[in-house]
Design a protein around this motif. Sequence first.
Motif, PDB file in Angstrom:
ATOM      1  N   LEU A  23      10.890 -49.603  29.072  1.00  0.00           N
ATOM      2  CA  LEU A  23      11.647 -50.814  29.419  1.00  0.00           C
ATOM      3  C   LEU A  23      11.451 -51.920  28.388  1.00  0.00           C
ATOM      4  O   LEU A  23      12.317 -52.783  28.219  1.00  0.00           O
ATOM      5  N   ALA A  24      10.318 -51.886  27.690  1.00  0.00           N
ATOM      6  CA  ALA A  24      10.112 -52.822  26.579  1.00  0.00           C
ATOM      7  C   ALA A  24      11.006 -52.446  25.403  1.00  0.00           C
ATOM      8  O   ALA A  24      11.536 -53.315  24.698  1.00  0.00           O
TER       9      ALA A  24
ATOM     10  N   PHE B 223       6.081 -48.530  22.277  1.00  0.00           N
ATOM     11  CA  PHE B 223       6.105 -47.671  23.468  1.00  0.00           C
ATOM     12  C   PHE B 223       6.455 -48.520  24.676  1.00  0.00           C
ATOM     13  O   PHE B 223       6.664 -49.716  24.546  1.00  0.00           O
ATOM     14  N   GLU B 224       6.520 -47.888  25.835  1.00  0.00           N
ATOM     15  CA  GLU B 224       6.990 -48.467  27.103  1.00  0.00           C
ATOM     16  C   GLU B 224       8.527 -48.555  27.101  1.00  0.00           C
ATOM     17  O   GLU B 224       9.124 -49.437  26.486  1.00  0.00           O
TER      18      GLU B 224
END
Lengths: 205, 205
Positions: free
Chosen positions: A67-68, A64-65
């Motif tokens: 931009l990661a 998840f995230e």
Amino acid sequence: MTLKIYGIAASRAIRPLWAAEELGLPYEHLRWHYQGPETREPAYRAINPNGTVPAIDDDGLVLFESLAITLHLAQTRPEGGLWADDARGVAQIYQWTLWAATEAEPLARQWFHHTGFLPPEQRIPALAEEAIDKLQQRLRVLEEHLAARDWLLGERFTVADLNLAAVLQRLSVLARGELPRTHDWHRRCLARPAAQRAWALRNAV
Amino acid sequence: MTLKIYGIAASRAIRPLWAAEELGLPYEHLRWHYQGPETREPAYRAINPNGTVPAIDDDGLVLFESLAITLHLAQTRPEGGLWADDARGVAQIYQWTLWAATEAEPLARQWFHHTGFLPPEQRIPALAEEAIDKLQQRLRVLEEHLAARDWLLGERFTVADLNLAAVLQRLSVLARGELPRTHDWHRRCLARPAAQRAWALRNAV
């Protein structure tokens, strides 16, 4: 196993969708709304315990995230041209991605919440104005940076440009004053065929 | 050339300072206050055009954004043990660093601003309460994650733990309710000798 991308394109899922399009990756797009019932299911909570979108399943690696996710996709597919060639470039990708996350996104979000996202009775105009004011200082840093180069890292588009341009997707209404290089850079980012394909998903059923 | 770290330890500079201590790197610490005159000088603006701290000069590679700096230091000194061994671990370092930056830090900052940082007449108690409420949902995700592992990536401390623990440095006053694993993890992070050395710099002249 085909890459799975969870989340409607009209969410931060636009970021991994754009990255996948840039990299030419086949993917399955699970068009779940961030307030939809699927994100409350235990099966999805096992992928993203926050219950937010986007998330991905990359051959068993769940993440998840937004931009990661784009960093991961770019780094593990260096042939796609979004990653850097050396440690200096990688460091700069980290720098601009974190700058997008900490300096630009909270302000862009604060503005959007208090001008359109929240119910009218919950909006606080002073907080929208504060966000716009603070964002101008940040955008001047970007404007100066682009004086000497076409893209954030120099001569070519990387995931750093993708991440910052996506975070600043409402640039045309967020920016005040003269920022010609910033607007030009943003237009060049969003005019890329991969960006156009990703944004077209927002209009699809 | 010796690594230079700009910024007093009582700022986000604690993050690169802690990373340098963990990695055993020699460094020169330029103890500039974030409101001090040095950060307004053109020489510093060339290093960090935002005029904020921290920034580093790593043998000519200048970099800003505290969490990007720790990623860079950890990745380029893998022998220091803060980086991951494979793409899955690297992706998880990205994930937790971005989670710290986007899910935890804005709320921790909002709370701190409206309880201690801003002049009393500018503080809005409702915004402090809102931040605390939202943060509890995020901390429950962390609490569940730590049920199955000692550290964010599993069996050992990495830069992901460092980044999140540093962002949550005021955890003891931010957390509400029962979060035993989160508090235990945070204590183990800050009890590390390198963390103790970095925090001791806050008390030095």
